[in-house]
Each structure stands twice: as C-alpha cells, then as structure tokens.
Write a protein that holds these residues in place. Structure first.
Motif, PDB file in Angstrom:
ATOM      1  N   ASP A   1       0.794  -1.227   0.000  1.00  0.00           N
ATOM      2  CA  ASP A   1       0.000   0.000   0.000  1.00  0.00           C
ATOM      3  C   ASP A   1       0.825   1.275   0.000  1.00  0.00           C
ATOM      4  N   LYS A   2       2.154   1.156  -0.021  1.00  0.00           N
ATOM      5  CA  LYS A   2       2.984   2.353   0.022  1.00  0.00           C
ATOM      6  C   LYS A   2       4.420   2.048  -0.379  1.00  0.00           C
ATOM      7  N   SER A   3       5.136   3.107  -0.782  1.00  0.00           N
ATOM      8  CA  SER A   3       6.562   3.016  -1.054  1.00  0.00           C
ATOM      9  C   SER A   3       7.276   3.886  -0.023  1.00  0.00           C
ATOM     10  N   VAL A   4       8.190   3.283   0.715  1.00  0.00           N
ATOM     11  CA  VAL A   4       8.852   3.968   1.811  1.00  0.00           C
ATOM     12  C   VAL A   4      10.320   4.206   1.457  1.00  0.00           C
ATOM     13  N   SER A   5      10.759   5.467   1.561  1.00  0.00           N
ATOM     14  CA  SER A   5      12.144   5.831   1.273  1.00  0.00           C
ATOM     15  C   SER A   5      12.898   6.020   2.580  1.00  0.00           C
ATOM     16  N   LEU A   6      14.014   5.308   2.714  1.00  0.00           N
ATOM     17  CA  LEU A   6      14.803   5.362   3.940  1.00  0.00           C
ATOM     18  C   LEU A   6      16.218   5.816   3.617  1.00  0.00           C
ATOM     19  N   ARG A   7      16.631   6.955   4.189  1.00  0.00           N
ATOM     20  CA  ARG A   7      18.015   7.404   4.043  1.00  0.00           C
ATOM     21  C   ARG A   7      18.793   6.910   5.242  1.00  0.00           C
ATOM     22  N   VAL A   8      19.839   6.139   4.975  1.00  0.00           N
ATOM     23  CA  VAL A   8      20.526   5.368   6.010  1.00  0.00           C
ATOM     24  C   VAL A   8      21.763   6.081   6.550  1.00  0.00           C
ATOM     25  N   HIS A   9      21.897   6.019   7.870  1.00  0.00           N
ATOM     26  CA  HIS A   9      23.121   6.440   8.549  1.00  0.00           C
ATOM     27  C   HIS A   9      23.591   5.223   9.327  1.00  0.00           C
ATOM     28  N   LYS A  10      24.801   4.793   9.034  1.00  0.00           N
ATOM     29  CA  LYS A  10      25.268   3.516   9.565  1.00  0.00           C
ATOM     30  C   LYS A  10      26.583   3.703  10.302  1.00  0.00           C
ATOM     31  N   THR A  11      26.710   3.023  11.437  1.00  0.00           N
ATOM     32  CA  THR A  11      27.957   3.076  12.199  1.00  0.00           C
ATOM     33  C   THR A  11      28.531   1.679  12.326  1.00  0.00           C
ATOM     34  N   THR A  12      29.856   1.588  12.276  1.00  0.00           N
ATOM     35  CA  THR A  12      30.502   0.279  12.422  1.00  0.00           C
ATOM     36  C   THR A  12      30.670  -0.098  13.885  1.00  0.00           C
ATOM     37  N   ALA A  13      30.662   0.898  14.766  1.00  0.00           N
ATOM     38  CA  ALA A  13      30.800   0.640  16.202  1.00  0.00           C
ATOM     39  C   ALA A  13      29.671   1.353  16.933  1.00  0.00           C
ATOM     40  N   LYS A  14      28.781   0.585  17.542  1.00  0.00           N
ATOM     41  CA  LYS A  14      27.647   1.169  18.243  1.00  0.00           C
ATOM     42  C   LYS A  14      28.133   2.005  19.416  1.00  0.00           C
ATOM     43  N   PRO A  15      27.637   3.235  19.579  1.00  0.00           N
ATOM     44  CA  PRO A  15      28.012   4.065  20.735  1.00  0.00           C
ATOM     45  C   PRO A  15      27.853   3.291  22.036  1.00  0.00           C
ATOM     46  N   ASP A  16      28.769   3.532  22.972  1.00  0.00           N
ATOM     47  CA  ASP A  16      28.883   2.659  24.138  1.00  0.00           C
ATOM     48  C   ASP A  16      27.954   2.983  25.299  1.00  0.00           C
ATOM     49  N   ASN A  17      27.116   4.010  25.178  1.00  0.00           N
ATOM     50  CA  ASN A  17      26.153   4.273  26.243  1.00  0.00           C
ATOM     51  C   ASN A  17      24.928   4.963  25.647  1.00  0.00           C
ATOM     52  N   PRO A  18      23.790   4.946  26.355  1.00  0.00           N
ATOM     53  CA  PRO A  18      22.554   5.493  25.780  1.00  0.00           C
ATOM     54  C   PRO A  18      22.640   6.958  25.398  1.00  0.00           C
ATOM     55  N   ALA A  19      23.382   7.763  26.171  1.00  0.00           N
ATOM     56  CA  ALA A  19      23.496   9.183  25.845  1.00  0.00           C
ATOM     57  C   ALA A  19      24.229   9.367  24.519  1.00  0.00           C
ATOM     58  N   ALA A  20      25.318   8.634  24.340  1.00  0.00           N
ATOM     59  CA  ALA A  20      26.080   8.720  23.096  1.00  0.00           C
ATOM     60  C   ALA A  20      25.258   8.200  21.916  1.00  0.00           C
ATOM     61  N   LEU A  21      24.484   7.133  22.139  1.00  0.00           N
ATOM     62  CA  LEU A  21      23.657   6.569  21.077  1.00  0.00           C
ATOM     63  C   LEU A  21      22.564   7.553  20.662  1.00  0.00           C
ATOM     64  N   ALA A  22      21.874   8.118  21.639  1.00  0.00           N
ATOM     65  CA  ALA A  22      20.807   9.078  21.330  1.00  0.00           C
ATOM     66  C   ALA A  22      21.362  10.310  20.633  1.00  0.00           C
ATOM     67  N   ALA A  23      22.527  10.788  21.084  1.00  0.00           N
ATOM     68  CA  ALA A  23      23.137  11.969  20.466  1.00  0.00           C
ATOM     69  C   ALA A  23      23.533  11.698  19.020  1.00  0.00           C
ATOM     70  N   TRP A  24      24.113  10.517  18.772  1.00  0.00           N
ATOM     71  CA  TRP A  24      24.495  10.144  17.400  1.00  0.00           C
ATOM     72  C   TRP A  24      23.266  10.114  16.502  1.00  0.00           C
ATOM     73  N   MET A  25      22.183   9.546  16.993  1.00  0.00           N
ATOM     74  CA  MET A  25      20.948   9.496  16.210  1.00  0.00           C
ATOM     75  C   MET A  25      20.409  10.900  15.945  1.00  0.00           C
ATOM     76  N   ALA A  26      20.401  11.732  16.975  1.00  0.00           N
ATOM     77  CA  ALA A  26      19.872  13.094  16.830  1.00  0.00           C
ATOM     78  C   ALA A  26      20.698  13.893  15.829  1.00  0.00           C
ATOM     79  N   LYS A  27      22.012  13.770  15.896  1.00  0.00           N
ATOM     80  CA  LYS A  27      22.891  14.519  14.996  1.00  0.00           C
ATOM     81  C   LYS A  27      22.681  14.118  13.535  1.00  0.00           C
ATOM     82  N   ASN A  28      22.243  12.874  13.313  1.00  0.00           N
ATOM     83  CA  ASN A  28      22.044  12.379  11.957  1.00  0.00           C
ATOM     84  C   ASN A  28      20.594  12.489  11.487  1.00  0.00           C
ATOM     85  N   GLY A  29      19.772  13.173  12.262  1.00  0.00           N
ATOM     86  CA  GLY A  29      18.398  13.401  11.842  1.00  0.00           C
ATOM     87  C   GLY A  29      17.424  12.302  12.191  1.00  0.00           C
TER      88      GLY A  29
END
Length: 236
Positions: free
Chosen positions: A196-224
């Motif tokens: 029922d739909k076509s979904v476009s996903l622009r990907v931001h990928k990291t090879t090393a997951k940030p080591d704590n929730p604050a760093a993870l949330a910040a990385w996500m926020a910085k990348n939109g």
C-alpha cells in the motif's frame, strides 16, 4: 553498657551512611530528560554544582554524558553533581538538549513519537518502515519493524537506482523482519515497496555502536533520526 561496636549496628544503617556520603555522579553537566511539577523543562542543561530545589510531588530525571541517569523526587534540595565542576556541555548533551527542546515532550509523553504511525517501535534500534525518513543503523542484522502486523505482505527492497536487494513475504502476526547489514551503506537511500505504500529510507550507519545510551541518542539526533533518538532517551 558500652557503646555498640560496628558489628552491633544494623547493616541497613551502615549502608545508608555510606550512601549518604557517596557522590551522586561524576559528571559536571546534566540534561533534563523528564520533569513534573517543576519549572525546569526537558532539554534544560543543569550544572552539577547548581543547587536544585524540588517541592513535594515534583520529579526530575537527569542524564549525564556517560549515560547515567539521576532521578530526583521532592521534597529535595541539593546539587546533583555533589559540587563537581560543571565545565562546558559536551557535544552529546548539547545534541540531546536541542532534540528535547525542539519537541517539548513531558515526562508522560517522552519516547512516544507518533508522527503518522499508530505507535512507535518499542526500541530505538528497530527500523520503522511505516513512513519515509532518516534511519540510523547500529546493529547487524538490521531489524525492520512495522506497526501493523495483522496481514502478510509481499515486500521488495531496492537501492535508489532500483536494483533489487531482497524480495520477501512478511508473515502475518510478525512485526519484525531481519535483513543483513551488508544490504545497507552509510549515506545511501533505499526504497521499501509495500503493498500500500513506497517507503524511502536514508541510512546512517555506524561500524561501532556508541557505548552508552546518551552517546547513542546523540548520534541518532545529529544524523536526523529524531524519532529513534527520542525512543532511546524515553527508555531511560
């Protein structure tokens, strides 16, 4: 009768004594991630040496750069960092503060990013395919998620040039589908064709997951990837 020795003092009282002497956090800066019945709002930056006063019934949840949280309930008076030097806000705390200030979420709604979806994914690492947008990938395999899993769907995943990467049947009553991380490259856009739909996903990928929730949330926020970041923060 002589004074009681340490062995005669109840262990619970000894524990409370040590707890009262322990610093609440090593961080000098905090960001408010949830607040109730207080003038402080989510997204406010608080210095560790800044005295706080909470009235009866007030609640405050603070997040440090190292991912630690501090929950305070009124009545309370004190400095959350136990007098530690505040210093300058880190990039991570600044990114989280901007994210929360932009949405002005309350404690009861933080982490619930509805948008056009009927409900948000339960965790920030699940990749919602209900609508187009930025997506941050921090795990392999990549787990796609749909809010309505009632029916089976025939789905095609392609890159922006139309090259087919996968064709699969998403079974009924199954909300998640795993795709190998090699299907996705950082900075590229992918199309997911659903019935029922076509979904476009622009990907931001990291090879090393940030080591704590604050760093993870910040990385996500910085990348939109704001919805994912809010889910991570809301889980705290």
């Amino acid at each position: 009768m002589g004074k009681p020795g340490l062995g005669q003092i109840p262990a619970a009282l000894v524990g409370l004594a040590f707890l009262s002497m322990a610093p609440l956090a090593i961080a000098g800066q905090w960001v408010v991630i949830a607040a109730e019945q207080t003038t402080l709002q989510p997204g406010a930056i608080v210095d560790g040496d800044q005295p706080l006063k909470l009235a009866q019934g007030a609640r405050l949840t603070l997040l440090a750069d190292n991912g630690k949280t501090l929950k305070l309930s009124g009545p309370y008076t004190g400095a959350p960092g136990n007098g530690s030097a505040p210093g300058a806000p880190t990039d991570n705390l600044t990114a989280i503060a901007s994210l929360l200030q932009g949405h002005q979420q309350s404690a009861s709604t933080l982490g619930v990013m509805r948008g056009n979806d009927s409900r948000p994914p339960p965790t920030g690492d699940l990749i919602s395919v209900d609508q187009s947008g930025e997506r941050c990938l921090s795990s392999d395999p990549v787990v796609l998620w749909r809010s309505n899993a009632a029916i089976a769907e025939q789905v095609t995943l392609t890159d922006a040039q139309g090259t087919s990467l996968a064709n699969f049947t998403w079974p009924a009553n199954t909300a998640q589908w795993s795709a190998p991380g090699r299907y996705f490259e950082d900075g590229k856009t992918y199309l997911l064709q659903r019935p029922d739909k076509s979904v476009s996903l622009r990907v931001h990928k990291t090879t090393a997951k940030p080591d704590n929730p604050a760093a993870l949330a910040a990385w996500m926020a910085k990348n939109g990837c704001k919805a994912q970041a809010l889910i991570v923060v809301g889980g705290l």
